[in-house]
Design an enzyme around this catalytic site. Structure first.
Site, short mmCIF file in Angstrom:
data_model
loop_
_atom_site.label_atom_id
_atom_site.label_comp_id
_atom_site.label_asym_id
_atom_site.label_seq_id
_atom_site.Cartn_x
_atom_site.Cartn_y
_atom_site.Cartn_z
N SER A 50 -1.56 -3.75 10.13
CA SER A 50 -1.03 -4.73 9.00
C SER A 50 -0.04 -5.32 9.48
O SER A 50 1.08 -4.86 10.04
CB SER A 50 -0.87 -3.90 7.69
OG SER A 50 -1.93 -3.41 7.46
N HIS A 65 -10.76 -2.74 10.80
CA HIS A 65 -9.70 -3.45 10.52
C HIS A 65 -9.52 -4.73 11.39
O HIS A 65 -8.71 -4.88 12.20
CB HIS A 65 -8.45 -2.88 10.34
CG HIS A 65 -7.29 -3.29 9.80
ND1 HIS A 65 -6.02 -2.95 9.85
CD2 HIS A 65 -7.26 -4.17 8.77
CE1 HIS A 65 -5.37 -3.66 9.34
NE2 HIS A 65 -5.78 -4.57 8.42
N ASN A 77 6.26 -8.58 2.23
CA ASN A 77 5.05 -8.41 2.09
C ASN A 77 4.23 -9.38 0.94
O ASN A 77 3.25 -8.88 0.48
CB ASN A 77 4.47 -6.77 1.88
CG ASN A 77 2.88 -6.43 2.13
OD1 ASN A 77 2.28 -6.88 2.89
ND2 ASN A 77 2.50 -5.59 1.19
N LYS A 91 -9.63 -2.43 1.26
CA LYS A 91 -9.34 -1.31 2.08
C LYS A 91 -9.97 -0.09 1.54
O LYS A 91 -10.54 0.58 2.39
CB LYS A 91 -7.85 -1.23 2.00
CG LYS A 91 -7.10 -2.18 2.27
CD LYS A 91 -7.44 -2.74 3.62
CE LYS A 91 -6.13 -3.77 4.16
NZ LYS A 91 -6.53 -4.37 5.53
N GLU A 127 -0.39 -20.34 20.87
CA GLU A 127 -0.77 -20.42 22.72
C GLU A 127 -1.37 -19.20 22.96
O GLU A 127 -1.72 -18.90 24.19
CB GLU A 127 0.91 -20.15 22.85
CG GLU A 127 1.86 -21.28 22.59
CD GLU A 127 1.53 -22.67 23.18
OE1 GLU A 127 0.48 -22.78 23.93
OE2 GLU A 127 2.27 -23.56 23.11
N TYR A 162 -1.01 -3.71 -6.97
CA TYR A 162 -1.18 -4.15 -5.87
C TYR A 162 -2.11 -4.22 -5.26
O TYR A 162 -3.00 -3.21 -5.19
CB TYR A 162 0.09 -3.39 -4.85
CG TYR A 162 0.02 -4.10 -3.73
CD1 TYR A 162 0.73 -5.40 -3.32
CD2 TYR A 162 -0.73 -3.44 -2.55
CE1 TYR A 162 0.42 -5.78 -1.88
CE2 TYR A 162 -1.03 -3.97 -1.10
CZ TYR A 162 -0.16 -5.12 -1.06
OH TYR A 162 -0.20 -6.08 -0.04
N ARG A 194 0.87 -1.20 0.01
CA ARG A 194 0.07 -0.07 -0.01
C ARG A 194 0.87 1.30 0.02
O ARG A 194 1.88 1.31 0.77
CB ARG A 194 -0.78 0.10 1.15
CG ARG A 194 -2.11 -1.03 1.23
CD ARG A 194 -3.16 -0.89 2.45
NE ARG A 194 -2.42 -1.47 3.51
CZ ARG A 194 -1.88 -0.53 4.41
NH1 ARG A 194 -1.87 0.93 4.44
NH2 ARG A 194 -1.47 -1.18 5.73
N ARG A 224 2.10 -12.10 -0.73
CA ARG A 224 0.71 -12.50 -0.27
C ARG A 224 0.04 -13.70 -0.99
O ARG A 224 0.43 -13.84 -2.07
CB ARG A 224 -0.21 -11.30 -0.47
CG ARG A 224 0.32 -10.00 0.31
CD ARG A 224 -0.56 -9.80 1.35
NE ARG A 224 -0.26 -8.76 2.25
CZ ARG A 224 -0.66 -8.25 3.46
NH1 ARG A 224 -1.91 -8.80 3.78
NH2 ARG A 224 0.00 -7.18 4.15
N CYS A 271 0.46 -7.82 11.90
CA CYS A 271 0.59 -7.81 13.21
C CYS A 271 -0.16 -9.13 13.80
O CYS A 271 -0.58 -9.08 15.01
CB CYS A 271 0.24 -6.60 13.89
SG CYS A 271 1.42 -5.25 13.75
N ASP A 308 -9.61 -10.01 8.38
CA ASP A 308 -9.08 -8.67 8.01
C ASP A 308 -10.03 -7.45 8.26
O ASP A 308 -9.70 -6.34 8.84
CB ASP A 308 -8.50 -8.43 6.68
CG ASP A 308 -7.69 -7.36 6.35
OD1 ASP A 308 -6.65 -7.21 7.05
OD2 ASP A 308 -7.95 -6.67 5.36
P1 GTP Z 1 -2.70 -7.63 7.16
O1 GTP Z 1 -3.24 -8.76 6.49
O2 GTP Z 1 -1.46 -6.89 6.55
O3 GTP Z 1 -3.62 -6.66 7.78
O4 GTP Z 1 -2.00 -8.40 8.55
P2 GTP Z 1 -2.22 -9.42 9.62
O5 GTP Z 1 -2.58 -8.47 10.73
O6 GTP Z 1 -3.22 -10.32 9.09
O7 GTP Z 1 -0.98 -10.10 9.83
P3 GTP Z 1 -0.54 -11.58 9.68
O8 GTP Z 1 -1.30 -12.48 10.76
O9 GTP Z 1 -0.34 -11.73 8.57
O10 GTP Z 1 0.74 -11.69 10.69
C1 GTP Z 1 1.89 -11.11 10.09
C2 GTP Z 1 3.24 -11.31 10.71
O11 GTP Z 1 2.90 -11.39 12.26
C3 GTP Z 1 4.03 -12.69 10.38
O12 GTP Z 1 5.38 -12.40 10.27
C4 GTP Z 1 3.51 -13.48 11.74
O13 GTP Z 1 4.77 -14.44 11.75
C5 GTP Z 1 3.78 -12.57 12.80
N1 GTP Z 1 2.96 -13.21 13.90
C6 GTP Z 1 1.67 -13.62 13.63
N2 GTP Z 1 0.95 -13.93 14.94
C7 GTP Z 1 2.12 -13.95 15.82
C8 GTP Z 1 2.28 -14.24 17.32
O14 GTP Z 1 1.27 -14.52 18.03
N3 GTP Z 1 3.50 -14.11 17.89
C9 GTP Z 1 4.54 -13.70 17.14
N4 GTP Z 1 5.78 -13.59 17.46
N5 GTP Z 1 4.44 -13.29 15.72
C10 GTP Z 1 3.18 -13.54 15.05
MN MN Z 2 -4.01 -10.42 7.01
MN MN Z 3 -5.14 -5.63 6.81
#
Ligand code: GTP
Ligand code: MN
Ligand code: MN
Length: 603
Positions: A265, A243, A381, A223, A511, A214, A75, A383, A267, A290
């Site tokens: 994003s 979100h 990034n 979005k 966990e 993209y 983005r 996907r 996270c 999402d």
């Molecule tokens: P968008 O789709 O961009 O909105 O992001 P999202 O919030 O769906 O993120 P996603 O679940 O794809 O997580 C992306 C990153 O976070 C990856 O690198 C994962 O490995 C990491 N991640 C996700 N859950 C955890 C967690 O519980 N602990 C840790 N340490 N890393 C995590």
């Molecule tokens: Mn996602």
């Molecule tokens: Mn998102």
């Protein structure tokens, strides 16, 4: 060129005249009205393979590898505009341009932009087709990649055309990659323009996107519509467009709870949405990963609907250990993988998919790659785009127009320090304060520097279609619309806090079920909590850590509210509130900040 009207699957005058007008402006060779069929998918994916945009995977049915232009991978927040009539209505967190000026300028970019290309017209619906008030959109695009991706990500095609009868409201979504193919010019696998504009006209419910192919910039249902335009619709109509993931949890006693969670994003939303609980007896089912639209049901509770029909998930870090359900989903095929690496036997690979990389790959820049190449094989990034319906853990309710009633909403960010693993808010307004002051380190999901801490209110900073102060007030108003005990309880989480050794203090992923369990037991009144200046955290022993090898001091460190760290944090919250400005920042939030300051001083 054929006249678009002659072949239109709709008689809706506003659709037909708009398509005519855009065809005149952009001058495509032909116009195709998409029916969303499997035939259309086959025709377009075959074309994309012939053009070199796609490589058909040998190892996954009906699936494709795709590498974008290396400049068009995320983005573009600095090129994203909220063109409300008045600058003040876009607020301090958005780029703004006068709508007339923006349209005048972009019209010149669009003029002739589809020369040598096909213009596709896609009718889509965000959320279940049988919703009481279905939210329609029509996207015009000159990208086959967008047309096939929209088939995965939205409900689209004939069923939508049939419902889009004369007079039905729809969001106009105009998209061009901005790469006309004039006589004699050969196409590139990923056409795009260096100049990009992602413009929103919230009052008109219109989106104009130019120059990028993209996902977040080009699949306009996602979005642009379901967050930026929908947040404004939601403000006007008394609901919320957020979100957030949506998850169904069933306890060992067979009690069902639905939760939503907002993280910025990259996270952890998609990961949590497909949670594989490590706690015995719990099951988790996926409803959305999402975006969530929250509306009050007749029961006075907030109900969540996933407006999308697919996952557009971050690939790196997704593997059998971290997200087995995502792996099962993509294994079933029918997916598009963008900017991951391609294996020599026609499969995909990315960092974190397996422990050891293959000896040779084609990387996301289409170069030979070996483990000694010194660069990641997949873009951070990169996907996968895959249908939600084929997720093995999808809950049957995912397509229910009534949505699911929420027990809890979780907000979280990626913070190495300061923010505890989990905190329970003291009230709706305190929860809104925690969410409003949410912060996170930036990630590769948007262009720009990675790892910088920024405020990201409700994880919506890049997705708000109006003034952030009005948005806070809207959240507070939502809390007044029903009795307090019917509102979802708000929790604040941080899976990413690190110890002195720089390692994550909490193992995360499956966990995280232990944290959700504590939160749900708090709601049911059966879990212990201790007061901190920030809110309630689990007492030692209140988290079920059975079978988990972690040191109690590590858990203590993960849950700690450290007044020295909060000195800096309060300053950053002050800065956020100062940018919002006194006349638009709700007093309630200022009061909550003062109360937090007092509790910290007393700690
Ligand atoms: P968008 O789709 O961009 O909105 O992001 P999202 O919030 O769906 O993120 P996603 O679940 O794809 O997580 C992306 C990153 O976070 C990856 O690198 C994962 O490995 C990491 N991640 C996700 N859950 C955890 C967690 O519980 N602990 C840790 N340490 N890393 C995590
Ligand atoms: Mn996602
Ligand atoms: Mn998102």
């Amino acid at each position: 060129m054929n006249t678009p009207t002659a072949t239109a699957p709709t008689a809706h005058p506003a659709v037909v005249s708009w398509v005519d007008e855009i065809a005149d402006l952009t001058a495509p060779d032909s116009v195709v009205w998409c029916d969303g069929s499997a035939d259309e998918w086959d025709r377009l994916t075959t074309q994309l393979v012939e053009k070199g945009t796609f490589v058909r995977l040998e190892r996954k049915p009906n699936s494709f590898w795709c590498a974008s232009d290396p400049e068009d991978v995320a983005r573009v927040e600095d090129r994203t505009f909220i063109c409300s009539q008045f600058r003040a209505d876009a607020g301090p967190t958005n780029n703004w341009m006068d709508p007339v000026d923006m349209k005048t300028m972009m019209t010149e970019h669009y003029r002739g932009a589809m020369a040598g290309r096909t213009m596709y017209v896609i009718a889509f619906c965000m959320g279940p087709l049988d919703a009481a008030e279905p939210k329609f959109g029509v996207q015009i695009t000159d990208s086959e990649y967008v047309a096939v991706s929209m088939q995965i990500m939205t409900r689209s095609g004939t069923a939508v055309w049939d419902r889009l009868t004369t007079g039905t409201a729809f969001v106009k979504c105009l998209h061009s990659v901005g790469a006309p193919l004039h006589e004699g010019r050969t196409d590139t696998p990923w056409p795009c323009d260096h100049t990009k504009y992602i413009s929103h006209f919230p009052e008109e419910r219109t989106i104009w996107s130019y120059g990028s192919g993209y996902g977040g910039n080009a699949l306009l249902g996602k979005k642009c519509y379901a967050l930026r335009i929908a947040s404004k619709m939601a403000k006007d109509e008394g609901w919320l467009a957020e979100h957030m993931l949506i998850l169904k949890l069933t306890s060992p006693e067979q009690k069902v709870h639905y939760i939503a969670a907002a993280f910025p994003s990259s996270c952890g939303k998609t990961n949590l949405a497909m949670l594989d609980p490590t706690l015995d007896g719990w099951t988790a089912e996926t409803i959305g990963d999402d975006i969530a639209w929250l509306r009050f049901g007749e029961d006075g509770r907030l109900h969540a609907v996933n407006p999308e029909a697919g996952f557009f998930g971050v690939a790196p870090g997704t593997g059998l250990l971290t997200n087995p359900h995502a792996m099962d989903t993509i294994e079933r095929g029918n997916s598009i993988f963008t900017n991951v690496a391609l294996t020599d036997d026609g499969d995909i690979w990315w960092e974190g998919l397996t422990g050891t990389p293959p000896a040779h790959l084609t990387d996301w820049k289409r170069r030979d790659w070996t483990p000694t190449s010194g660069e990641p094989a997949a873009h951070p990034n990169s996907r996968y785009c895959t249908p939600i319906a084929q997720c093995p853990t999808v809950a049957p309710e995912w397509d229910d127009p009534a949505g699911v009633p929420l027990s809890a909403i979780f907000f979280g960010g990626r913070r190495a320090t300061t923010i505890p693993l989990v905190t329970e808010s003291l009230s709706w307004r305190h929860g809104v304060f925690l969410a409003a002051t949410l912060s996170s380190e930036t990630t590769a999901a948007a262009t720009g520097k990675v790892g910088v801490v920024r405020r990201d209110p409700m994880a919506m900073l890049p997705f708000l279609g109006y003034h952030v102060g009005d948005y806070f007030q809207h959240w507070l108003d939502i809390g007044e619309k029903t009795s307090p005990e019917l509102l979802p309880k708000i929790f604040y989480v941080n899976w990413f806090r690190r110890g002195d050794d720089d390692e994550f203090l909490w193992p995360g992923f499956g966990e995280n079920s232990r944290i959700l369990e504590w939160a749900l037991r708090r709601i049911e009144g059966t879990a212990e909590a201790a007061a901190t200046p920030l809110g309630h955290v689990p007492t030692p022993g209140a988290l079920d850590l059975t079978g988990l090898k972690v040191d109690p001091t590590t858990i203590g460190a993960a849950l700690r509210v450290d007044p020295t760290e909060w000195v800096t944090e309060l300053r950053l919250i002050d800065e956020l509130f100062a940018t919002i400005g006194g006349n638009r920042l709700p007093d309630v939030l200022r009061e909550e900040l003062a109360a937090l300051r007092q509790r910290l001083a007393a700690a």
